[in-house]
Design an enzyme around this catalytic site. Sequence first.
Site, PDB file in Angstrom:
ATOM      1  N   HIS A  72      -1.923  15.855   7.942  1.00  0.00           N
ATOM      2  CA  HIS A  72      -0.759  14.991   7.775  1.00  0.00           C
ATOM      3  C   HIS A  72       0.707  15.543   8.188  1.00  0.00           C
ATOM      4  O   HIS A  72       0.830  16.804   8.099  1.00  0.00           O
ATOM      5  CB  HIS A  72      -0.938  14.201   6.523  1.00  0.00           C
ATOM      6  N   ASP A  74       3.666  14.406   7.057  1.00  0.00           N
ATOM      7  CA  ASP A  74       4.749  14.428   5.945  1.00  0.00           C
ATOM      8  C   ASP A  74       4.527  15.857   5.040  1.00  0.00           C
ATOM      9  O   ASP A  74       3.383  16.315   5.018  1.00  0.00           O
ATOM     10  CB  ASP A  74       4.806  13.367   5.102  1.00  0.00           C
ATOM     11  N   ASP A 111       1.553  22.798   3.565  1.00  0.00           N
ATOM     12  CA  ASP A 111       0.693  21.438   3.156  1.00  0.00           C
ATOM     13  C   ASP A 111       1.626  20.405   3.776  1.00  0.00           C
ATOM     14  O   ASP A 111       2.423  19.815   3.323  1.00  0.00           O
ATOM     15  CB  ASP A 111       0.755  21.394   1.530  1.00  0.00           C
ATOM     16  N   GLU A 141       1.109  10.797   3.760  1.00  0.00           N
ATOM     17  CA  GLU A 141       0.066  11.307   2.848  1.00  0.00           C
ATOM     18  C   GLU A 141       0.495  11.409   1.392  1.00  0.00           C
ATOM     19  O   GLU A 141      -0.117  11.025   0.593  1.00  0.00           O
ATOM     20  CB  GLU A 141      -0.731  12.516   3.614  1.00  0.00           C
ATOM     21  N   GLU A 142       1.779  12.123   1.423  1.00  0.00           N
ATOM     22  CA  GLU A 142       2.159  12.455   0.183  1.00  0.00           C
ATOM     23  C   GLU A 142       2.630  11.507  -0.948  1.00  0.00           C
ATOM     24  O   GLU A 142       2.891  11.589  -1.819  1.00  0.00           O
ATOM     25  CB  GLU A 142       3.226  13.610   0.384  1.00  0.00           C
ATOM     26  N   ASP A 165      -6.657  20.009   5.223  1.00  0.00           N
ATOM     27  CA  ASP A 165      -5.898  19.738   4.042  1.00  0.00           C
ATOM     28  C   ASP A 165      -6.144  20.555   2.764  1.00  0.00           C
ATOM     29  O   ASP A 165      -5.861  19.845   1.609  1.00  0.00           O
ATOM     30  CB  ASP A 165      -5.323  18.349   4.049  1.00  0.00           C
ATOM     31  N   HIS A 453       3.982  21.497  -3.407  1.00  0.00           N
ATOM     32  CA  HIS A 453       4.598  20.486  -3.923  1.00  0.00           C
ATOM     33  C   HIS A 453       5.397  21.487  -4.894  1.00  0.00           C
ATOM     34  O   HIS A 453       6.336  20.412  -5.755  1.00  0.00           O
ATOM     35  CB  HIS A 453       3.764  19.557  -4.473  1.00  0.00           C
TER      36      HIS A 453
END
Length: 479
Positions: A72, A74, A111, A141-142, A165, A453
């Site tokens: 992904h 983002d 990520d 995705e996030e 991922d 994150h």
Amino acid sequence: MNDKTEKILKLLDDINKIPRKSENMEPIHNYFKEWAEKNNFSYIADEALNLNISVPPSEGFENSPIVILQGHMDMVCEKIPESDHDFAKDPVVSVREGDWLRAEETSLGADNGIALAMAMVIATDPEIKHPPLELLFTTDEEIGMGGADRIKPGFIKGKILLNLDSEEAGVFTAGCAGSTRTHLDFSLQKSAVSSGSSACLLKIGGFKGGHSAGDAAKSRANACFELVRGLSGLSREVPFTLASIDGGSAMNAIPRSAEAVIVFEAKAAEKVKSWWKEYSGIVISENSVVEENAFSSCEEAVLPAGTFTPDATRQIIKSLRIMPNGIKNMNAALPDQVETSLNFAMIKMTADGVRITSMQRSSVRSRLIELTQRIEDIAFLTGAEYKLDVFTEPWQPDWNSPLLKRSKELWKKIYGEDAKVEITHGGLECGIIGNLCKGMDTLSMGPDIENPHSPDERLKVSSVGKVFEFLRELLVSYR
């Protein structure tokens, strides 16, 4: 560090120059379109800005099956409180420390930028032989896998999907939890501030935060939960009204900090400060093993023009207080893995009052529904407007998967050790894509990424080469 790893990390730095916060996908989408055109790769895009880039097979692989390399575009944009980094325009700057790569004051975006970079090298390096490829780069995705959820039938041709991922080298992910995102919107009455009032800004934070799935079992403090706990306790000692409240930054990140402005009679100022100081000590003590940088503060604030009324203040604090948070069930079949959890993710002011956002996860569909319905019931009981805007199905493992069997055998052959197979508590796009494309054989893998994150996110450099070498050999095996 071998030359392939150097190429991958250089491309990660290039990707990190492009703004790619969720819901701002056009810059990174255009970057990959231009890259595809430069390399004479055909591509298709959809209304969600997902890209499927077709890479012709190497000589001798013309009759091999199409393999999809998926990641992904983002990233979760987190930064330390002191940082003035602007994710809308500033590049994410990486810092090398031994075998680890991190970013300066922000999340790194490995990520899932590392997946994109690895796919780019595989597609363009003439030394790497491969079957026909589809590079499936998805958006948003996030924030609930919004890109994957909008893929239409026919967008993908291949039936072998390698999702890149996952975040531990030598671990193959064969299934994942489903997830829901919910909002509770409170419309709250406001009133003017009376004379003889004072205001304080209450803060709590310094927590590690992290991924609400991967770090769910690490006993990390949730700043939204701890702030509300403090407000609830203080309200029992000192009458106050709430002027503002803010906590968390992303639905799938454990909140690192939270704050609120309260208004009270000026004569109660010292009692407010002393109570909050005592509460700070409790929070720091309780979390001392994990949260060595935890802090809490009470500072005098400029008196606002208005606050929520006393009744509205009581309503929102008590409503916030009953929000669930954390692990609900462990996996009975895999006791060291989380099965069902909830992240009390964000508290934000709105034009009419306050919004609470939470994210529920479970690898058991019925438990995911039950926990989500519990949030709906809380909304009913507290008078909030309920909204469910994300529902992703769990990805159920196929223990007879040919791709899983091939990958396990090849990992053992290359590295002389057994790969671990897991069902992750995190959400992966495989479940959505697999439900769309029946008969898809899917597996997820990736290099070592710690603390995604969060500003503490870091990538183990040596693991990049290890996973990449495996991918290279796996692709060759389809000749």
